[in-house]
Write a protein that holds these residues in place. Structure first.
Motif, mmCIF file in Angstrom:
data_model
loop_
_atom_site.group_PDB
_atom_site.id
_atom_site.type_symbol
_atom_site.label_atom_id
_atom_site.label_comp_id
_atom_site.label_asym_id
_atom_site.label_seq_id
_atom_site.Cartn_x
_atom_site.Cartn_y
_atom_site.Cartn_z
ATOM 1 N N ASP A 27 0.855 -1.183 0.000
ATOM 2 C CA ASP A 27 0.000 0.000 0.000
ATOM 3 C C ASP A 27 0.899 1.243 0.000
ATOM 4 N N MET A 28 0.783 2.056 -1.037
ATOM 5 C CA MET A 28 1.591 3.269 -1.116
ATOM 6 C C MET A 28 1.148 4.263 -0.048
ATOM 7 N N ASP A 29 2.089 4.974 0.516
ATOM 8 C CA ASP A 29 1.798 5.929 1.589
ATOM 9 C C ASP A 29 1.375 7.278 1.013
ATOM 10 N N ALA A 30 0.118 7.691 1.333
ATOM 11 C CA ALA A 30 -0.418 8.997 0.886
ATOM 12 C C ALA A 30 -0.098 9.203 -0.597
ATOM 13 N N PHE A 31 -0.526 8.258 -1.434
ATOM 14 C CA PHE A 31 -0.049 8.147 -2.807
ATOM 15 C C PHE A 31 -0.191 9.438 -3.612
ATOM 16 N N TYR A 32 -1.419 9.927 -3.805
ATOM 17 C CA TYR A 32 -1.608 11.110 -4.648
ATOM 18 C C TYR A 32 -0.800 12.297 -4.116
ATOM 19 N N ALA A 33 -0.901 12.538 -2.815
ATOM 20 C CA ALA A 33 -0.204 13.675 -2.216
ATOM 21 C C ALA A 33 1.310 13.503 -2.322
ATOM 22 N N SER A 34 1.791 12.272 -2.174
ATOM 23 C CA SER A 34 3.237 12.031 -2.262
ATOM 24 C C SER A 34 3.755 12.278 -3.671
ATOM 25 N N ALA A 62 -7.269 12.908 -1.485
ATOM 26 C CA ALA A 62 -6.161 12.354 -0.697
ATOM 27 C C ALA A 62 -5.458 13.517 -0.012
ATOM 28 N N CYS A 63 -4.667 13.194 0.999
ATOM 29 C CA CYS A 63 -3.912 14.247 1.686
ATOM 30 C C CYS A 63 -2.627 13.666 2.243
ATOM 31 N N SER A 64 -1.662 14.553 2.461
ATOM 32 C CA SER A 64 -0.365 14.141 2.985
ATOM 33 C C SER A 64 -0.466 13.869 4.480
ATOM 34 N N TYR A 65 0.562 13.254 5.015
ATOM 35 C CA TYR A 65 0.577 12.976 6.455
ATOM 36 C C TYR A 65 0.622 14.268 7.261
ATOM 37 N N GLU A 66 1.222 15.315 6.689
ATOM 38 C CA GLU A 66 1.233 16.601 7.379
ATOM 39 C C GLU A 66 -0.188 17.138 7.535
ATOM 40 N N ALA A 67 -1.048 16.875 6.546
ATOM 41 C CA ALA A 67 -2.438 17.340 6.612
ATOM 42 C C ALA A 67 -3.272 16.470 7.542
ATOM 43 N N ARG A 68 -2.938 15.196 7.632
ATOM 44 C CA ARG A 68 -3.712 14.286 8.475
ATOM 45 C C ARG A 68 -3.620 14.652 9.955
#
Length: 388
Positions: A27-34, A62-68
């Motif tokens: 599973d790609m991590d935060a795919f679109y945002a990454s 989708a959102c990045s981990y910073e946004a989560r």
């Protein structure tokens, strides 16, 4: 428990049990945002939201981990995401780029196995039971896959390794981001027993709340219920819950997944009030879906219309052709009937409709979907007889 994590392992206990399968879930991590942060260095380290603008009617794709960290998640209205994180960077999705990157990722998968079940652009199951690389170690193989994905795409993936799909998927999520986690055959039942019920794949928010009301908070609690008791409360899902509570999941990795439905929706910047305008949009969505079905050599037995009002109340109406498959003309003739029935439900719920939907309400989203898909030629399309 002695479960493997990100640390290097010289052995792979999963491979010691030759009678069991070896499944990897990637599973790609935060795919679109990454992808967006990779391609635009000014976005790196910032809260990135891929989707609609905060001053519009769109949603977060989708959102990045910073946004989560601000409680933002996919499917959240973009306006709400903007309120939670005013300094977030909103980016329009680039699906063609995401598809190209996904192809690169799947090329890596195919270097190790042809038993691949894609779940989305950024997620897949791999059955590596027969793989002999790394002395048959599924754990070391998963680590190599993660390394190659990063080298070729600049992106980070998490991977879970276990003896079935249920546990492999849980394992991939367990150490995110950049995780690599293994649940061994001898540890499966114990691991599941301690797992919060909300982390079970297949248990959504509604089911989680219902299980909590029944005193089911963990896998161990779920295991106390007999299959008959679960069937009384959860119907056809009971068998699945009964088995996974015991670490059992016999579902195979399906190389060719059968698509069950196909749909298209449109959200409007200004609410719609005219029935004729709604119908024109539904026809456009329908024609686009029919072209997609034809391109994939598929046909359908059921057509569904979805109407969402300004207050987010949502109504769907569907028609199923029990004999044969719907043809293009039949699907078109069904649209006005299904739209009227959905609008009538809105009227019964307090909406006004007299050729127009009340100005205070209006329609913010329309959708069309086909389900009960089947290959063309498997059954002959027939004319739809309307009995509304």
């Amino acid at each position: 428990m002695s479960m493997s994590s990100n640390s290097t392992s010289k052995t792979d206990p999963v491979s010691d049990v030759q009678s069991l399968r070896k499944i990897i879930h990637v599973d790609m991590d935060a795919f679109y945002a990454s992808v967006e942060q990779r391609d635009d260095i000014s976005l790196r380290g910032l809260p990135v939201i891929v989707g609609g603008q905060p001053n519009g009617r769109g949603v977060v794709a989708a959102c990045s981990y910073e946004a989560r960290k601000f409680g933002i998640h996919s499917a959240m209205p973009s306006a709400e995401a903007g309120r939670r994180c005013p300094h977030a960077m909103f980016v329009k999705p680039r699906f063609e780029v995401y598809k190209q990157v996904s192809q690169q990722i799947h090329t890596v998968f195919r270097e190790f196995t042809d038993q691949i079940e894609p779940l989305s652009l950024d997620e897949a199951y791999l059955d590596v039971t027969s793989n002999t690389l790394f002395a048959g170690s599924a754990y070391r193989l998963a680590r190599e896959i993660k390394t190659l994905i990063h080298e070729r795409t600049g992106l980070v993936a998490s991977a879970g390794v276990s003896y079935n799909k249920f546990l492999a998927k849980i394992a991939s999520d367990y150490k995110k981001p950049d995780g690599l986690f293994c649940i061994l055959p001898a540890e499966g039942e114990t691991f599941v027993a301690s797992l919060e019920i909300g982390r079970f794949h297949g248990v959504g928010k509604v089911t989680e709340a219902r299980m909590h009301d029944l005193g089911i908070l963990t896998g161990g609690d779920l295991r106390q219920w007999s299959e008959a008791e679960l069937a009384h409360e959860f119907g056809k899902s009971s068998r699945y819950y009964y088995q996974v509570a015991r670490g059992i999941d016999d579902r195979p990795v399906r190389v060719s997944r059968i698509r069950k439905s196909m749909g298209s929706e449109r959200t409007f910047g200004d609410n719609l009030h005219e029935r004729t305008e709604m119908l024109d949009i539904l026809v456009t969505l329908l024609d686009d879906l029919i072209d997609q079905l034809a391109a994939k050599s598929l046909s359908s037995k059921t057509v569904t219309v979805k109407v969402r009002f300004a207050d987010f109340s949502t109504f769907t109406r569907a028609h199923t052709q029990h004999k044969g498959l719907l043809d293009k003309g039949s699907a078109h003739r069904a649209l006005p009937f299904l739209l009227d029935r959905a609008l009538s439900l809105g009227q019964e719920s307090g909406m006004q409709r007299h050729g127009r939907v009340g100005r205070r309400s209006g329609v913010r989203l329309l959708g069309v979907a086909f389900s009960g898909l089947a290959p063309l030629g498997e059954d002959s399309p027939i004319q739809l007889e309307m009995r509304w």
